[in-house]
Design an enzyme around this catalytic site. Sequence first.
Site, PDB file in Angstrom:
ATOM      1  CG  ASN A   1      -0.299  -0.081   2.524  1.00 35.23           C
ATOM      2  OD1 ASN A   1       0.839  -0.557   2.618  1.00 35.23           O
ATOM      3  ND2 ASN A   1      -0.966   0.374   3.567  1.00 35.23           N
TER       4      ASN A   1
ATOM      5  CG  ASP B   1       0.159  -3.703  10.722  1.00 31.70           C
ATOM      6  OD1 ASP B   1       0.612  -3.218   9.675  1.00 31.70           O
ATOM      7  OD2 ASP B   1      -1.008  -3.492  11.121  1.00 31.70           O
TER       8      ASP B   1
END
Lengths: 326, 425
Positions: B94, B306
């Site tokens: 992303n 993450d």
Amino acid sequence: MARKDLLDIASLHREEIEFLLDQSTSFKKLFTRSVKKIPALEGKSVLMLFYEASTRTHSSFEVAAKRLSAEVTNFNVDHSSITKGESVRETIETLQAMRTDYIVVRHSHSGLPGMIARQTTASVINAGDGAHEHPTQALLDAFTIKEKFPDPRGKKVLIIGDILHSRVARSTSTLLQKLGIEVAYLGPGSLVPKYVPASIPRFTDYEAAMAWAPDVVYLLRVQLERQDVQFFPSVREYHRVYGITNTRLAEISDKGLYIMHPGPVNRGVELCDAVMDYERSLITNQVENGISVRMAVLDWLTPGGDFPKQEAYAAQPRAGSTVIMP
Amino acid sequence: MLLLQNARIASENSPVLLESDVLIVEGKIQAIGSNLAIPEGARVIDARGRILMPGMFDAHVHFRAPGFENKETITTGSEAAINGGITGVVMMPNTRPALDSATAVATVLENARDRARIPVYTSGCVTKNREGKELAEIEGMRELGVKMLTDDGDTTADPAVLLRAMQYATEFGMFFASHCEVPELAGPRALNEGVMSYRLGIKGSPACAEEIIIDRDIRLARAAGAHVHIQHVSSKLGMETIRWWKSRGDVKVTAEVAPHHLLFTDEHIGDYDTNYKMNPPLRTQADCDALLEGLKEGVLDLIATDHAPHTPFEKAQDFISAPNGITGLDTALVSLYHHFVAPGKFGWDLVVKRYSAEPRRLMGLPVAAIEVGQPADCVLFDTDAETTFTKDFMKSKSQNTPFIDQTLKGSVDLVVLGTEVLLER
């Protein structure tokens, strides 16, 4: 030691609350005099920073500040550019440079007044942040109830409506509980979070809530302008299920219950027209009391310095602030 | 040549730490044993009392390049990894532009080869520009080594699109990593729906927003015969959903958990601390406890951070305006030791299995191990030392972490990869 900011009710000690309510009583007596102004905040500046539309809270604070002889400035918030947090931060830097003494802030983002308070030496008063808190509303509500019930312990207040989006419900219920008043919620399932504190019973129908025998029915404003998501089928249905209809008003009147509402009222939604003429409606009392409560708050807070948050309170008013009575 | 003397060797297969000398020659582990002779010219490190383990591998990191290099770059991100004892990572796609084509992936991998001292792998998008509409150029990315497809940051909203992508890409041996969230339910605020969301007056994101997609994507994977990897599981029921599907045995499911979802609850948000704002949001202690059990049982196959850097300016906004995410690479291993291994909640074997071996297996990579003949890929960890996560300590370009200025037990003292000593403290 006084506080620098008033950001919430949750962190207020009972002694602080009672002190503020007592002070409000003194300030309210001032309103009967021909000269309603006292010099408590002479030379001080109060900056009104309202990122959300407001009529009564804004004007109430303005009147309160002026009656304390403070200078009031309305910060011109450009509604088109305030959605980004960085704009707020730039504004805070500007305000800090202006060395204002008090900042009264309303914003749609919960927690934002706290962020401002941490970055300025001015006293910050939360005039409503998102669905978080509206502490002066809670104080004026408590003050209004105490006018009717000088010892309110054990009294019951039923709050009806949109709890999910309501900062009033959160602040007022917290404060009333601190004063020993019982609070219950009634509202549509989509607007009453299931995680409300266990100390607040939640009713799902009007009759059951009335059977709880409240002393005050507190109607929340249905924020029609915020309902971009549909939380109930129609205002007509809302009024029928949760509103004070003519029939319900008769029952309320028979029982001698008081009705409160933070305003502005949606007539025909939260309540029928007749409620406005009901002798035990405290709605205009709330508005009037807002000024004295906000005077007490402004007078109490101490700008400047590096105040730790949620400081323990020693209930001593500042010199000069209690001598308002002849 | 490097001789580590009297190190306590951790492995995924045994809770027992074997004390031994380890000799590394030309980037390979040449010998393991007691009192190994010191070869001429060898550098000797007294590793007594310290833990020697394979380098960790993080299958979920955001290095923000291209497009957001003010938050992180491949260089700073990989240095943060090394700083935390991690010797390989998988980037999420992303970025801007999103990694949805062979061209975009090729550029990133080329940069990674030039600018990172550890292997940096990347995942690719499921759909073009992560918009959930058209399939990305899947096969072209596969040719460059991409194995994991994900629109991470968002769920691929249209199940028909995801199903088709699964049917298509499974033929190429690729698998899908799912960010599980129904946006209409979750809302934008990244705060668990619960006591805290009520108190803070912020619309909460219910766990069911995550659990629905966990279930949906596993069902889709089953229908397509695909392998689905569930990212950053945060809820008890989400974990139990995965457990149920795994117990059926008719669909390939793997799952990961982030250290912060094991460690923190929504209560930590306290007074709107944006360092605890992440998506999926921090939930409750019951969720943390369930995730820990799931990790121990293997329902959750691996730990991944993450790692989501944001600039101080962005995170210094109010809670609602601030972006979601916290960094994790600098802090992961030490925080796992401090909070879990040191108090005896799990052993080093679990750390090695879940944070080194399983993520490499997921990516189809050789598993690193402290064994004779293996390439040198190891971390020396001092359990007696402490680490203070000051801004200077952090190698990530951003310091949006709840651990900032905290002191925790344990220290990554040495990182060796091949012939290079990447870190030495």
